[in-house]
Enzyme design. Structure first.
Site, PDB file in Angstrom:
ATOM      1  N   PRO A 139     -15.420 -17.689 -11.944  1.00 52.87           N
ATOM      2  CA  PRO A 139     -16.121 -16.756 -11.100  1.00 52.87           C
ATOM      3  C   PRO A 139     -15.810 -16.698  -9.869  1.00 52.87           C
ATOM      4  O   PRO A 139     -16.249 -15.640  -8.983  1.00 52.87           O
ATOM      5  CB  PRO A 139     -17.756 -17.290 -11.058  1.00 52.87           C
ATOM      6  N   TYR A 159     -17.777  31.003 -10.480  1.00 54.89           N
ATOM      7  CA  TYR A 159     -17.372  32.140 -10.796  1.00 54.89           C
ATOM      8  C   TYR A 159     -17.149  33.273  -9.912  1.00 54.89           C
ATOM      9  O   TYR A 159     -18.306  34.031  -9.240  1.00 54.89           O
ATOM     10  CB  TYR A 159     -17.937  32.510 -12.286  1.00 54.89           C
ATOM     11  N   THR A 187     -12.943 -12.838 -13.465  1.00 53.08           N
ATOM     12  CA  THR A 187     -12.229 -13.471 -14.341  1.00 53.08           C
ATOM     13  C   THR A 187     -13.190 -14.731 -15.104  1.00 53.08           C
ATOM     14  O   THR A 187     -14.472 -14.931 -14.790  1.00 53.08           O
ATOM     15  CB  THR A 187     -10.967 -14.098 -14.095  1.00 53.08           C
ATOM     16  N   SER A 191       0.683  -1.203  -0.040  1.00 56.89           N
ATOM     17  CA  SER A 191      -0.058   0.100   0.071  1.00 56.89           C
ATOM     18  C   SER A 191       0.833   1.360  -0.095  1.00 56.89           C
ATOM     19  O   SER A 191       0.646   2.432   0.926  1.00 56.89           O
ATOM     20  CB  SER A 191      -0.966  -0.144   1.105  1.00 56.89           C
ATOM     21  N   LYS A 205     -17.740  33.382 -18.429  1.00 54.36           N
ATOM     22  CA  LYS A 205     -17.994  32.387 -19.481  1.00 54.36           C
ATOM     23  C   LYS A 205     -16.691  31.749 -19.341  1.00 54.36           C
ATOM     24  O   LYS A 205     -15.751  31.935 -19.898  1.00 54.36           O
ATOM     25  CB  LYS A 205     -18.114  33.121 -20.882  1.00 54.36           C
ATOM     26  N   CYS A 240       2.602   6.655  -7.300  1.00 48.40           N
ATOM     27  CA  CYS A 240       2.568   8.027  -7.788  1.00 48.40           C
ATOM     28  C   CYS A 240       3.625   9.041  -7.294  1.00 48.40           C
ATOM     29  O   CYS A 240       3.784  10.033  -8.164  1.00 48.40           O
ATOM     30  CB  CYS A 240       0.927   8.522  -7.910  1.00 48.40           C
TER      31      CYS A 240
END
Ligand SMILES: Cc1cc2nc3c(=O)[nH]c(=O)nc-3n(C[C@H](O)[C@H](O)[C@H](O)COP(=O)(O)OP(=O)(O)OC[C@H]3O[C@@H](n4cnc5c(N)ncnc54)[C@H](O)[C@@H]3O)c2cc1C
Length: 557
Positions: free
Chosen positions: A279, A431, A276, A44, A439, A48
């Site tokens: 089962p 916004y 897979t 674990s 926009k 990344c």
């Protein structure tokens, strides 16, 4: 109280998909006997984050250990065995054979349900000299430690492959003061994206003195005081350290030996519940082939998000089969940062759609990541692709200096929800000047797409070599002088003068209008179209095609 014997769940692989599956399993069932086997010494951990510890941006190695065998035992009551490999599956007898890699002992353990999460291994092609000790791949904490140690005395580093991990490693090694060469086989960095969407990244890498070698590949490594990377072009690059980041292959020898169905590139085939062809055996993560979210075609997406969610779903289907919702397929949403520039994609790209022969339309729009008048507005470039018949969004790519993640995630959500270009035009996004624009660029993409569909503008994404086509640059002359368009015969009439100077254009020949970002070219195209010209507009402006840092206006002196 139930008198059933506890369900015996065995999980193979203890990182993203495996750890997620085991944790979810425990949260759903306190009584199950859950064993987690991991070949490596760690479980674990955050793959990344590995590049960022090498580069020193993540300072604490411990921060990468999301869980340890001890925390998994204490918090989740899992039987966690590291440095232990599952070497065989006896499907008929429902046993796995496991080998303790430290002691060499082998034992056979029964299972009721088995989850395979063996992940992938980095590609290491059989090139001459590939076994040199200065050539590394990055997949685990062990790899990370080795690279970090080797980097200490390395001055020149060659990174092979300019995909996500290659870019992160190039950035981090440059951060450490190394002289970095980045070699990429294709003619662009970040090959999954369409090339124009990568120009800003390329520019950013070069600005940071990374020697970018595109359209070339390493043919051999020649040992010596320095390791020579001999490229297919003949060029030689001296390196003290080489990082190979050219992709991964699924680690599925165990599944293959057990006779499970595999896809053409060796991925484990699963159904919507991660089962897979047996089962009682599930599989999740980088090792599997799943469905593409949009087309339902088989696809393999080696990313952290899908791996975690698939692991969780496998556990769900084992412990609450009637409530579990099938996996919807993968979009391949991914993002990377190289210095100040971020780039990412979700869904299909133009090159994939073209290669698959699928119909699509596309626009590219340029804007600021928040209101242009608010200090700190940064350029952002966004491309969308949609189905011509339904208007449904098929894919998006975003690159820029800020706000890239937010737009990418809005668009990933839009694709998931089946939204169309009309929906994008009407999306009500948050916004205030420091955050966005009235926009937003996502709305702008919707407006432009709808204008295209409705025939108000014909976008082009390249300037033709054919000189009979008139290219009209509608930027102010000082901007044109500072950032010229690399095409002979380009006419410059600023937008404000266009109505008065229409006579300078030949009505018999087609016109392509061009500006910095694409918006003014659209305004000019509308004027010309309503005056009888055959006109199209360069989508995304010259910033999207030739000059990724060309400004919309020159700074006031
Ligand atoms: C450097 C790096 C950066 C990344 N950055 C990102 C990112 O920013 N965003 C993103 O989405 N993804 C990123 N990824 C990809 C992401 O980490 C993977 O998609 C994810 O880890 C896949 O999880 P997995 O559980 O399928 O496989 P893995 O994480 O590879 O784990 C599989 C584990 O199974 C073990 N195993 C295999 N066979 C056996 C066996 N027979 N017995 C026991 N154990 C076995 C292996 O030792 C391995 O530890 C990155 C990957 C790397 C390497």
């Amino acid at each position: 109280m139930s008198t059933n014997p506890p369900l015996r769940l065995v999980v193979v692989g203890g990182v993203a998909a495996g750890a997620s599956a085991a944790a979810r399993a425990r949260r759903l069932c306190e009584t199950a006997a859950i064993a987690l086997f991991e070949r490596g010494p760690d479980v674990s951990f955050a793959n990344c984050g590995l590049p960022y510890f090498i580069g020193g941006e993540i300072k604490q190695r411990d921060a990468l250990a999301v869980q340890t065998p001890l925390t998994l035992k204490t918090l989740l009551a899992l039987d966690v065995r590291t440095s232990t490999e599952v070497t065989a599956i006896d499907r008929a007898g429902k046993h796995v054979q496991v080998r303790n890699l430290s002691s060499g002992t082998v034992e056979s353990l029964p299972y009721d349900k088995l989850i395979l999460a063996p992940g992938a291994v980095p590609l290491r092609p059989a090139l001459p000299g590939i076994d040199d000790a200065r050539i590394f791949t990055l997949r685990s904490l062990v790899d990370m430690d080795r690279i970090k140690a080797a980097a200490t005395n390395a001055r020149r580093v060659t990174v092979v492959g300019a995909g996500f991990i290659g870019l992160e490693m190039a950035e981090q090694l440059q951060r450490l003061g190394k002289t970095v060469t980045l070699v990429e086989l294709t003619d662009q960095v970040l090959p999954p994206l369409d090339r124009p969407m990568t120009l800003l990244l390329e520019d950013e890498l070069r600005r940071h003195r990374i020697d970018l070698v595109l359209g070339d590949s390493v043919a051999a490594f020649e040992p010596g005081d320095a390791l020579t990377c001999r490229l297919a072009s003949g060029r030689a690059i001296a390196a003290d350290l080489v990082i190979l980041s050219i992709g991964v292959r699924p680690d599925t020898a165990l599944a293959r030996a057990a006779g499970l169905d595999l896809g053409p590139r060796g991925h484990i085939r699963v159904n919507g519940f991660m089962q897979t062809s047996d089962p009682d055996i599930y599989a999740a993560g980088d090792a599997i082939e799943t469905e593409d979210f949009i087309t339902s075609d088989p696809v393999s997406v080696p990313l952290g998000g899908p791996a975690n969610r698939q692991g969780r779903l496998a556990a769900d289907h084992i412990f609450r089969p009637t409530e579990a919702k099938p996996y919807p397929g993968s979009l391949g949403t991914a993002i990377v940062r190289a210095f100040d520039v971020a780039a990412g994609l979700t869904g299909w790209t133009e090159k994939r759609l073209r290669a698959a022969g699928r119909p699509y339309l596309t626009v590219t729009v340029n804007d600021s990541h928040h209101a242009g008048y608010f200090p700190g507005a940064k350029p952002i470039l966004l491309k969308i692709l949609w189905a011509p018949d339904t208007g449904r969004i098929l894919g998006a790519q975003v690159t820029g200096l800020a706000g890239v993640d937010k737009r990418l995630d809005v668009l990933a959500t839009a694709i998931t929800g089946g939204l169309t270009i009309d929906d994008l035009a009407q999306l009500e996004l948050s916004y205030a000047p420091p955050f966005g624009a009235a926009k937003d660029i996502v709305n702008l993409a919707g407006f432009t797409a709808c204008n295209t569909r409705d025939g108000l503008v014909t976008p082009v994404d390249a300037l033709p070599d054919d000189l009979s086509v008139q290219v009209l640059d509608v930027r102010p002359p000082p901007l044109v002088a500072a950032h010229p368009i690399p095409r002979a015969g380009t006419i410059n009439i600023p937008l404000g003068q266009l109505r008065a100077r229409l006579g300078e254009l030949d009505r018999a020949r087609p016109v392509i209008t061009v500006c910095a970002l694409g918006k003014t070219a659209y305004f000019a195209a509308r004027i010309l179209a309503q005056n009888g010209f055959r006109v199209s507009a360069l989508t995304g402006g010259i910033r999207a095609h030739f000059d990724p840092r060309s400004p919309a206006k020159l700074p006031t002196p």
